[in-house]
Motif scaffolding. Structure first.
Motif, short mmCIF file in Angstrom:
data_model
loop_
_atom_site.label_atom_id
_atom_site.label_comp_id
_atom_site.label_asym_id
_atom_site.label_seq_id
_atom_site.Cartn_x
_atom_site.Cartn_y
_atom_site.Cartn_z
N TYR A 11 -105.56 -2.82 -36.73
CA TYR A 11 -106.58 -2.46 -35.75
C TYR A 11 -107.93 -2.28 -36.45
CZ TYR A 11 -109.01 -0.09 -31.94
OH TYR A 11 -109.92 0.24 -30.96
N PHE A 39 -92.73 -0.36 -31.87
CA PHE A 39 -92.38 -1.35 -32.91
C PHE A 39 -92.49 -2.77 -32.39
CE2 PHE A 39 -90.30 2.52 -34.39
CZ PHE A 39 -90.76 2.57 -35.69
N GLY A 40 -93.42 -2.99 -31.49
CA GLY A 40 -93.64 -4.35 -30.99
C GLY A 40 -92.53 -4.85 -30.10
N ARG A 47 -104.46 -7.04 -30.70
CA ARG A 47 -105.48 -7.90 -30.07
C ARG A 47 -106.65 -7.02 -29.64
NH1 ARG A 47 -103.24 -10.75 -25.19
NH2 ARG A 47 -102.75 -12.53 -26.52
N ILE A 62 -104.11 1.93 -28.90
CA ILE A 62 -104.80 0.70 -29.26
C ILE A 62 -104.91 -0.22 -28.04
CG2 ILE A 62 -104.51 -1.45 -30.56
CD1 ILE A 62 -103.50 0.26 -32.90
N GLY A 73 -97.32 -14.48 -26.71
CA GLY A 73 -96.62 -13.72 -27.74
C GLY A 73 -97.51 -12.92 -28.66
N ARG A 74 -98.77 -12.69 -28.26
CA ARG A 74 -99.69 -11.96 -29.15
C ARG A 74 -100.31 -10.74 -28.48
NH1 ARG A 74 -103.27 -17.12 -30.75
NH2 ARG A 74 -101.66 -18.38 -31.75
N GLY A 75 -99.74 -10.31 -27.39
CA GLY A 75 -100.32 -9.17 -26.68
C GLY A 75 -100.08 -7.88 -27.43
N ASN A 76 -100.84 -6.87 -27.05
CA ASN A 76 -100.60 -5.54 -27.62
C ASN A 76 -99.32 -4.98 -27.01
OD1 ASN A 76 -102.90 -5.10 -29.35
ND2 ASN A 76 -104.15 -5.10 -27.51
N LEU A 77 -98.33 -4.75 -27.85
CA LEU A 77 -97.04 -4.22 -27.40
C LEU A 77 -96.91 -2.78 -27.90
CD1 LEU A 77 -94.90 -7.33 -28.38
CD2 LEU A 77 -95.88 -6.83 -26.15
N VAL A 136 -98.72 -6.75 -34.02
CA VAL A 136 -99.83 -7.64 -33.65
C VAL A 136 -100.84 -6.80 -32.88
CG1 VAL A 136 -100.50 -9.66 -32.29
CG2 VAL A 136 -98.32 -9.65 -33.48
N GLN A 149 -100.09 -0.79 -38.33
CA GLN A 149 -100.79 -0.98 -37.06
C GLN A 149 -102.24 -0.50 -37.17
OE1 GLN A 149 -99.50 -2.54 -34.58
NE2 GLN A 149 -99.55 -1.45 -32.65
N TYR A 192 -94.91 1.47 -40.25
CA TYR A 192 -95.32 0.69 -39.08
C TYR A 192 -96.64 1.25 -38.52
CZ TYR A 192 -95.02 -2.04 -34.85
OH TYR A 192 -95.30 -2.93 -33.84
N ASP A 208 -99.64 2.76 -30.57
CA ASP A 208 -99.66 1.42 -29.97
C ASP A 208 -100.33 1.47 -28.60
OD1 ASP A 208 -98.19 0.64 -32.15
OD2 ASP A 208 -96.27 0.62 -31.10
N SER A 219 -101.84 -9.01 -22.22
CA SER A 219 -101.02 -10.16 -21.80
C SER A 219 -100.23 -10.70 -22.99
CB SER A 219 -101.94 -11.26 -21.25
OG SER A 219 -101.22 -12.47 -21.16
#
Lengths: 420, 167
Positions: free
Chosen positions: B46, A88-89, B161, A45, A81-85, B159, B42, B38, A42, A77
């Motif tokens: 991507y 597990f988000g 981006r 990315i 609610g769509r930012g890269n977290l 998600v 992901q 997961y 994560d 950002s």
């Protein structure tokens, strides 16, 4: 015998006590390590997205790093609610997430790829805003440990993870897409770096005309350089089908996207022809075809998108084009490019050609110019009798948005954003 | 204590411990599977975003766009067509949601980029978005399967981006 049995029970307990850390360690390998890998992916990315977004903003002005940093932050950002977290988000990057913290991401800027890639943990070797071409994004975040926290190695129950990504401007593109198909004649073909142009100098780009009596340069520019519109007329276009609308769109936004690169791209060393209905007129006629005026109307939309110049009010669907055309955020007359603070809408990427003519022209490379407003005006003058406008030569300051780097070896020219 | 009674104790201990060990073992495998799913999800998202955001002339507003379909198939199946095996069961191309974002000139924040000529529909003459957001529509459901533990369904909602870098 009874004492022996009790001893045996004690031995079982000892074995169990010894086995618990082993079992927890093994379970940690399956559960915690998997989770760490996932969280690190994560972060990786997020770092790549930040670096790429930032690198696209590096345009060699004093605000480039500021703009690049802002663009990088947008990648993570989570305002909508769509930012890269990560993890597990569940956790935001660059913020405190309860017991888990993520430090603010760091963007470092460099002028060479080697410095960006090889400078891990070193603060030196960084470039300033006007010279930065590469960016390294470092993202950190703590990930929780479920089983390994019971071992002495990781009693805090969390581990700090880090991911890095480097993005920057590639080698010069051989095919540039979405640029402005304004073929500018090279001043000197021997100079393969700048084709005879001088960085920071202002030139009058004037439409090719025929006959002896050449048009003069506009005020506040060093010389007039002829240009032609390269033919990108898409006769089978389903939208914005009108020829003048297509030229207006090209002036305002560059070549539109098209699956056929013949309509949306220009290739180095390719033979090009002039836009069919934009043939040059005699210099002594003191006028140009409507196609050229329309191109200038489109270019003027980069300064003012509220009104369509009177000379173009018969062009179809200009409102549609204008609705997609934001103006530059800095429309001031600029003598020193580093002082430019805009959003790059005024920067055009054009093919430099061997000789502006009505016969086949060869693309020598791609270079960038900054459009300047006409003297005592806030936009360019679309009604100029020779299709002239002033533009400052920049060289190759910013990456093109789309293109290909295969098929040629160029030493100089704009690249595109790539990441490691 | 006789040897036979000791043997009985050992069996009893084993009977008591075996379910716990099974639960731990299968639970471990299941949690690892959850992490792997997961992670893979992901990566797929991507892959879709990165591929689509760097191709020329993708029309994100057209569900049938061939480049977008290629991007999804490549990420989902490892090849650019619909013939390969899915990396994740039941995760098909129609579940992959691609949304477009553009920086709002007033606030500098990201907002939705509509499929219009003024927005991001290049089929109508619009220009590209600034960011592409890829997610699984409705989430990807994973069901746990641990002995002696009631089965539970998790919805994974990663998600991704990525910046848009093409036309």
């Amino acid at each position: 015998m009874g004492r022996l049995a009790r001893q045996r029970g004690g031995a079982s307990l000892q074995t169990a006590v010894l086995l618990v850390p082993v079992v927890f360690g093994l379970m940690g390998f399956a559960v915690d390590l998997g989770r760490l890998y996932s969280a690190r992916n994560d972060l990786k990315i997020a770092a790549a997205s930040m670096a790429e977004a930032a690198a696209a903003e590096l345009a060699g002005s004093t605000v480039s790093i500021e703009r690049a940093t802002a663009a990088g932050q947008l990648a993570i950002s989570n305002a909508n609610g769509r930012g890269n977290l990560y993890d597990f988000g569940g956790n935001q990057i660059g913020q405190s997430n309860g017991v888990l913290n993520s430090e603010a991401p760091v963007l470092n800027f460099f002028d060479t790829a080697a410095a960006a890639i090889g400078s891990e943990g070193v603060s030196g070797g960084e470039a300033g805003s006007t010279t930065a071409r590469y960016v390294k994004a470092t993202v950190r975040g703590e990930a929780p440990l479920i089983f390994w926290r019971f071992l002495s190695l990781a009693q805090e129950g969390r581990l700090n993870l880090a991911a890095e990504s480097v993005a920057g401007v590639s080698a010069p593109v051989c095919q540039a897409c979405g640029i402005e198909p304004i073929g500018v004649q090279a001043i000197s073909q021997d100079d393969t770096t700048h084709f005879g142009f001088v960085v920071g100098s202002r030139y009058t780009l004037g439409y090719l005309c025929t006959g002896g009596q050449s048009q003069s340069a506009l005020a506040n520019s060093v010389q007039r350089v002829p240009y032609v519109i390269l033919n990108r007329y898409n006769e089978s276009a389903a939208v914005l089908a009108d020829e003048l609308t297509q030229i207006y769109r090209i002036g305002a936004l560059g070549m539109p996207a098209n699956a056929d690169s013949a309509y949306s791209c220009v290739r180095y060393n390719a033979g090009e022809t002039i836009w069919v209905n934009a043939a040059p007129l005699g210099c002594n006629q003191n006028r140009v075809n409507p196609q050229i005026t329309t191109l200038l109307c489109g270019l003027a939309a980069r300064f003012d998108n509220a009104t369509v110049p009177a000379s173009c009010n018969t062009v179809a669907e200009t409102e549609t084009v204008l609705s997609a055309s934001p103006i530059d955020s800095d429309i001031a007359d600029i003598d020193d490019y580093t002082a430019y603070t805009g959003n790059r809408r005024r920067i055009i990427t054009v093919p430099v050609i061997d000789l502006a003519s009505t016969s086949t022209m060869v693309v020598l490379g791609f270079r960038q110019f900054l459009l300047e407003p006409a003297l005592s005006d806030v936009t360019i003058n679309p009604t100029d009798q020779n299709g002239r406008f002033v533009a400052m030569y920049l060289g190759s300051v910013m990456p093109v948005r789309s293109g290909r780097i295969d098929g040629c070896t160029l030493a100089t020219g704009p690249g595109k954003v790539v990441h490691q | 204590m006789s040897r036979a009674r000791q043997g009985g104790n050992t069996i009893l201990e084993a009977v008591l411990l075996l379910p716990v060990l099974c639960m731990l073992l299968f639970g471990m495998v299941d949690l690892a599977r959850l992490s792997w799913t997961y992670f893979t999800l992901q990566k797929i998202l991507y892959g879709v975003g990165r591929y689509a955001a760097t191709q020329t002339a993708v029309n994100f507003c057209d569900d049938a766009d061939p480049i977008l379909a290629d991007a999804k198939n490549l990420a989902l199946r490892g090849i650019g067509n619909a013939a390969g095996e899915l990396q994740l069961a039941a995760l098909t191309a129609d579940l992959i949601q691609v949304r477009l974002e553009r920086v709002q000139p007033d606030s500098g924040a990201l907002g939705d980029c509509e499929c219009t000529a003024a927005g991001c529909d290049n089929g109508q003459g619009g220009r590209g978005p600034d960011f592409v957001v890829v997610s699984v529509n409705g989430g990807y459901s994973v069901r746990t399967n641990i002995p002696f533990v009631p089965s539970e369904t998790f919805l994974l909602r990663p998600v991704v981006r990525v910046p848009y870098g093409a036309l």
